[in-house]
Design an enzyme around this catalytic site. Structure first.
Site, PDB file in Angstrom:
ATOM      1  N   CYS A 156       0.844  -1.225   0.094  1.00  0.00           N
ATOM      2  CA  CYS A 156       0.006  -0.008   0.149  1.00  0.00           C
ATOM      3  C   CYS A 156       0.942   1.149  -0.117  1.00  0.00           C
ATOM      4  CB  CYS A 156      -0.880  -0.031   1.156  1.00  0.00           C
ATOM      5  SG  CYS A 156      -2.257   1.070   0.942  1.00  0.00           S
ATOM      6  N   HIS A 208      -3.681  -5.229   0.535  1.00  0.00           N
ATOM      7  CA  HIS A 208      -3.077  -5.576   1.776  1.00  0.00           C
ATOM      8  C   HIS A 208      -3.154  -7.447   1.936  1.00  0.00           C
ATOM      9  CE1 HIS A 208      -2.619  -1.944   4.083  1.00  0.00           C
ATOM     10  NE2 HIS A 208      -3.689  -1.661   3.288  1.00  0.00           N
ATOM     11  N   GLU A 254      -1.889  -9.199   3.881  1.00  0.00           N
ATOM     12  CA  GLU A 254      -1.881  -9.769   5.448  1.00  0.00           C
ATOM     13  C   GLU A 254      -3.309  -9.883   6.007  1.00  0.00           C
ATOM     14  OE1 GLU A 254      -1.461  -5.425   5.701  1.00  0.00           O
ATOM     15  OE2 GLU A 254      -0.932  -6.707   4.182  1.00  0.00           O
TER      16      GLU A 254
END
EC number: 6.3.5.2
Length: 511
Positions: A82, A169, A171
């Site tokens: 990001c 993202h 994660e």
């Protein structure tokens, strides 16, 4: 500790520690350090790869966190996520457009270069989670586009220098194949070795506690929650009888909580000191409505109680807390580039000056890791999987001023919810469930009589790590039963609502 690590440079993202957790899950040691850590220090670390985190900042902001360009000359693979990708683009001469194509939530990604190691073994399209205001308009020279969405460039790379960027993202659990992307970067690009295990870390923590504390004593506020109990048994493993558990009855606890806490004394052979400070806490909270002020008052009162105990025993030197990673993340101040969500009394509510030294053995572990530690320590299911309860207690579930009347009302309503969850075999299927009391009254009718009473809100969520959470889709029949019981059995409530907000954008607790 000189174990080889994947290094996460934290630009202030609320997900920085989550990135570390995902990597630790696959058995690789991970360190999180501030983005402004001197390059000289980074050069002295034993690292196999670097991840640049996201950030709430814009690369065009005057105070935007930036990076020393020399880090790209270390010949270590780098992945920007990001904001991390945007800073790479800006530093290498590409173009980042401010607020041009904002994307928040789920998006579909399409791969342009399926041969890249970063997307190895992935389909050519899948769902990911976006959360960005700025977008890449032009990629730098010597970089290529790896993937895109309908609105933006989603991934870039410089394969020669092993520099990669993701606008989304991986994660976050709701990004499809996020774990595989992280594995590809860690193992195929960084060539990292498996070198981390929870069991090994436990042994290290116990040794560190012994070394740090020595022959001194430690006091720990025992709340009955998973975190404080795991913390207590871990410290007890290190220093035995030199741990003094203090149960402070703040008057802000769940119904019959004091009895349940004192049962732990016999179950786990803990030295528990009981202190009733309910009147003092309630007096200090009088006329206080601001949630941050409530948290800080409660934090200070806890410390005052503990420091008085130290006057009785001069050998007490440490105050232990069951602070975990998510507590620390949500309490980061804007000074460190992370947008402050709320202070936790564990980390943000303590006074700057106190005579006790702080001991937080769990502050690098996530909730699911805490549970695994608890299993290893032999904690029973009813204690280990008990729903989390905040340190400030019902004070932050009573919106606005806290009064004894409101505490009594909320205790009864919350107890009904818990009872029904157990009756319907739902308790262990939900990670957290509680009732919030609003400072809002509405008109109702009971037995041909007009009522004007408070509104209660039921909050139930499911989550893996408490960094993100989804509201629980409970059966209407269950909600109807709970609502009916609360309205009929609890004097002071005539309306019940159900919170259907996810995290983000909402937090799990209301305050």
């Amino acid at each position: 500790m000189n174990t080889q690590a994947i290094l996460v440079l934290d630009f202030g993202s609320q997900y920085s520690q989550l990135i570390a957790r995902r990597i630790r899950e696959i058995g690789v040691y991970t360190k999180v350090i501030p983005y402004y850590t001197p390059l000289k220090e980074i050069k002295n670390m034993n690292i196999s790869g670097i991840i640049l985190s996201g950030s709430p900042a814009s690369v065009y902001s005057k105070e935007a966190p930036t990076l020393n360009m020399e880090i790209f000359n270390l010949k270590i693979p780098i992945l920007g996520i990001c904001y991390g990708m945007q800073i790479i683009v800006k530093l290498f001469g590409g173009l980042v457009s401010k607020d041009s194509k904002q994307e928040y939530g789920s998006s579909e990604i399409f791969l342009r270069d399926e041969k890249s190691l970063l997307f190895s073994e992935l389909p050519n399209k899948f769902q990911i989670i976006m959360s960005h205001g700025d977008s890449i308009e032009k990629i730098p020279d010597n970089f290529k586009q790896l993937a895109f969405t309908k609105n933006c460039i989603a991934s870039i790379s410089n394969e020669t220098q092993k520099i990669y960027g993701l606008q989304f993202h991986p994660e976050v659990t709701h990004s499809e194949f996020g774990d595989q992307i992280i594995k590809n970067f860690v193992f195929k690009i960084c060539q990292a070795q498996i070198n981390w295990s929870l069991e090994g870390n436990l042994e290290t923590i116990v040794k560190k506690i012994k070394l740090k504390v020595g022959s001194k004593k430690v006091i720990l506020g025992l709340s009955g929650g998973t975190d404080s109990l795991v913390c207590a048994l871990l410290i007890k493993k290190a220093i035995n009888e030199n741990l003094i558990c203090v149960f402070v009855n703040t008057g802000l606890l769940r119904k019959n909580e004091d009895k349940k806490i004192l049962e732990l004394k016999h179950q786990y052979d803990l030295n528990i000191k009981y202190i009733d400070a309910s009147t003092k806490f309630l007096n200090r909270l009088k006329n206080i409505s601001d949630p941050e002020e409530k948290r800080k008052i409660i934090g200070k009162e806890f410390v005052d109680v503990f420091e008085k105990i130290t006057l009785e025993d001069q050998n007490i030197e440490y105050l232990a807390q069951g602070t975990i990673y998510s507590d620390v993340i949500e309490s980061k101040s804007k000074d460190s580039s992370s947008s402050k969500i709320k202070s936790h009394h564990n980390v943000g509510g303590l006074p700057d000056k106190m005579s006790l030294k702080l001991l937080e053995p769990l502050n690098e572990f996530f909730k699911d890791e805490i549970i695994q530690i608890g299993i290893n320590l032999g904690i029973k299911k009813e204690s280990l999987y008990r729903h989390p309860f905040p340190g400030p207690g019902l004070a932050i579930r009573i919106i606005g001023e806290v009064t004894q009347e409101k505490i009594n009302i909320l205790q009864e309503a919350d107890n009904i919810l818990t009872e029904e969850l157990f009756i319907n075999d739902l308790y262990y299927q939900i990670r957290q469930a509680f009732v919030v009391l609003l400072p809002v009254k509405s008109v109702g009718v009971m037995g041909d009589q007009r009522t004007y009473e408070y509104t209660a809100v039921i909050r139930c969520v499911n989550t893996q790590d408490f960094m993100t959470a989804e509201w629980t889709e409970l059966p209407y029949s269950f909600l109807k039963k709970v609502s009916s019981r609360i309205i009929n059995e609890v004097r002071g409530i005539n309306r019940v609502c159900y919170d259907i907000s996810s995290k983000p954008p909402s937090t799990i607790e209301w305050e």
